[in-house]
Write a protein that holds these residues in place. Structure first.
Motif, PDB file in Angstrom:
ATOM      1  N   UNK A   1      -1.078  10.501  -1.737  1.00  0.00           N
ATOM      2  CA  UNK A   1      -1.300   9.844  -0.569  1.00  0.00           C
ATOM      3  C   UNK A   1      -0.804   8.391  -0.457  1.00  0.00           C
ATOM      4  N   UNK A   2      -0.004   8.257   0.388  1.00  0.00           N
ATOM      5  CA  UNK A   2       0.597   8.863   1.557  1.00  0.00           C
ATOM      6  C   UNK A   2       1.487   9.897   1.548  1.00  0.00           C
TER       7      UNK A   2
ATOM      8  N   UNK B   1       5.753   8.009   2.605  1.00  0.00           N
ATOM      9  CA  UNK B   1       6.710   6.906   1.148  1.00  0.00           C
ATOM     10  C   UNK B   1       7.538   6.490   1.495  1.00  0.00           C
ATOM     11  N   UNK B   2       8.387   7.659   1.373  1.00  0.00           N
ATOM     12  CA  UNK B   2      10.286   7.397   2.122  1.00  0.00           C
ATOM     13  C   UNK B   2      10.604   6.125   3.368  1.00  0.00           C
TER      14      UNK B   2
ATOM     15  N   UNK C   1       2.787  17.868   2.619  1.00  0.00           N
ATOM     16  CA  UNK C   1       2.029  17.290   2.159  1.00  0.00           C
ATOM     17  C   UNK C   1       1.104  17.719   0.668  1.00  0.00           C
ATOM     18  N   UNK C   2       2.196  17.983   0.042  1.00  0.00           N
ATOM     19  CA  UNK C   2       2.106  17.874  -1.186  1.00  0.00           C
ATOM     20  C   UNK C   2       2.297  16.908  -2.226  1.00  0.00           C
TER      21      UNK C   2
ATOM     22  N   UNK D   1       0.418  -0.814  -0.206  1.00  0.00           N
ATOM     23  CA  UNK D   1      -0.141   0.092  -0.344  1.00  0.00           C
ATOM     24  C   UNK D   1       0.875   1.459   0.121  1.00  0.00           C
ATOM     25  N   UNK D   2       1.854   1.342   0.072  1.00  0.00           N
ATOM     26  CA  UNK D   2       2.976   2.447  -0.032  1.00  0.00           C
ATOM     27  C   UNK D   2       4.090   1.964  -1.096  1.00  0.00           C
ATOM     28  N   UNK D   3       3.721   1.460  -2.106  1.00  0.00           N
ATOM     29  CA  UNK D   3       4.524   1.749  -3.192  1.00  0.00           C
ATOM     30  C   UNK D   3       3.990   2.953  -4.066  1.00  0.00           C
ATOM     31  N   UNK D   4       5.367   3.098  -4.483  1.00  0.00           N
ATOM     32  CA  UNK D   4       5.638   4.854  -4.752  1.00  0.00           C
ATOM     33  C   UNK D   4       7.422   4.522  -5.471  1.00  0.00           C
TER      34      UNK D   4
END
Length: 392
Positions: A344-345, A350-351, A336-337, A160-163
């Motif tokens: 989102x997240x 993400x980091x 938050x940008x 769910x936090x893949x980017x």
């Protein structure tokens, strides 16, 4: 110091034998140089092959673009078409099937920094995910991990936090070369590994850092000027997820961090009093010329690595983040940008690879306790990656 050859050097010594007469696509950037400092782009343009397409990763084929700046298709010194793999949307991060059509092989020569959120290894993975299922062979010209290949540190990525800064569930500091990661990804994602070839480095042993080889250092990105920068990067890049400056716009990005409201002397004293191994924190005042707090005087610290064997950059980054938040709780904010095409997240999640660390920081859990839960994940990954080692 030992003599080490990159995969590009080995291919040159072989007179490009595996690629002779083939239509080749090349993913590369300015740090992909041979031992004489000539780029892979120059070498491939002269080689006995047809350079049919060139692909530029984040920061551009020529390494000119700052972080988060989209790059359009660029010019090269050849007549070959150039495709950007970092454009204006998330789709641009993957090569299109159309851009790969007509190629006999896709060659990837990129210098990584051994950190999950340093995006060149994500670009490699995305290229593999498109090319290999098409039946297009992929060749990785391997390069040493400049941070060595023994240390693993930090949390792994959660679903769910893949980017783009977390393309697969590996720790922040992964301890692998691009070639090793390529085999690892192919295995874990079920990609056709028989189409993957890694041209190994020669002479590199995984306990060696970049300055323990004779290989030249070329900036792989605009804010990675030296090995000193790379040493602290696995922890200091976390500051991208905040409104604190990570030192971009200075001559010491990532080694310096702070903000206009930080008391430098107080921060340095608090950090040094913790006795964190291998590091000293020197109070500094700096004025970034661009990005966060541009043209404003900032208080903060410069990280001086005293002993690489003891230094744990991700833990240091976490400790600094917590100390700065505690000192400036009213001014502190998470970024938050939209970050790397994701709204989102938020960036810090993400980091880190999940919201676990952020929530613990907000709950004022001591950093040592937060980091203690990483130990089991780090140990598990050490065992998981061992079969994919290509170097002693």
């Amino acid at each position: 110091m030992v003599s080490v050859k990159s995969g590009l050097d080995v291919l040159i010594d072989e007179e490009f034998q595996p690629l002779r007469g083939k239509r080749v696509g090349l993913v590369t950037h300015p740090a992909a140089v041979d031992r004489t400092l000539r780029s892979s782009l120059e070498r491939f343009a002269e080689a006995p092959l047809t350079l049919s397409a060139i692909f530029g990763p984040e920061h551009g084929l020529h390494g000119q673009a700052q972080d988060l700046i989209g790059v359009t298709e660029e010019e090269s010194r050849t007549v070959t078409r150039v495709v950007s793999l970092y454009g204006k949307d998330v789709a641009s991060l993957h090569p299109s099937k159309e851009s790969l059509e007509g190629l006999d092989v896709l060659v990837i020569d990129l210098q990584d920094i051994g950190t999950r959120f340093y995006t060149f290894q994500a670009t490699m993975l995305y290229c593999m995910q498109v090319a290999l299922p098409m039946g297009l062979p992929v060749m990785i010209l391997d390069r040493p991990n400049p941070l060595g290949g023994l240390e693993v540190e930090g949390p792994v990525l959660r679903p769910g936090y893949e980017s783009f800064v977390g393309a697969h569930n590996i720790p922040v500091r992964h301890g692998m070369t691009m070639g090793e990661l390529a085999h690892f990804y192919a295995d874990k994602l079920g990609l056709p590994g028989e189409l993957l070839q890694v041209v190994r480095c020669q002479g590199w042993e995984r306990d060696r850092y970049a300055d323990e080889t004779c290989m030249p250092w070329v900036m792989p990105s605009p804010n990675m000027p030296t090995l000193d920068t790379a040493l602290v990067y696995p922890g200091q890049c976390l500051f991208e997820g905040t409104l604190l400056s990570e030192g971009r716009g200075t001559t010491r990005p990532f080694e310096i961090c702070g903000a206009p409201w930080i008391d430098a002397s107080r921060l340095a004293e608090e950090m040094n009093a913790q006795g964190i191994p291998g590091v000293y924190f020197r109070p500094v005042c700096f004025r970034p010329t661009f990005q966060k707090h541009a043209n404003s005087d900032c208080g903060g610290v410069q990280i001086h690595v005293l002993d690489r064997a003891d230094f744990r950059p991700v833990r240091v980054g976490l400790a600094l983040l917590q100390s700065m938040r505690r000192q400036s709780i009213e001014q502190f904010r998470w970024r938050t940008e939209i970050y790397e095409f994701v709204e989102n997240p938020i960036a810090i999640d993400l980091l880190f690879g999940s919201d676990r660390e952020r929530l613990a920081i907000e709950a004022e859990v001591p950093w040592e306790e937060i980091a203690s839960v990483w130990e089991e994940e780090e140990q598990a990954f050490r065992h998981e990656l061992r079969p994919f080692w290509l170097y002693p």
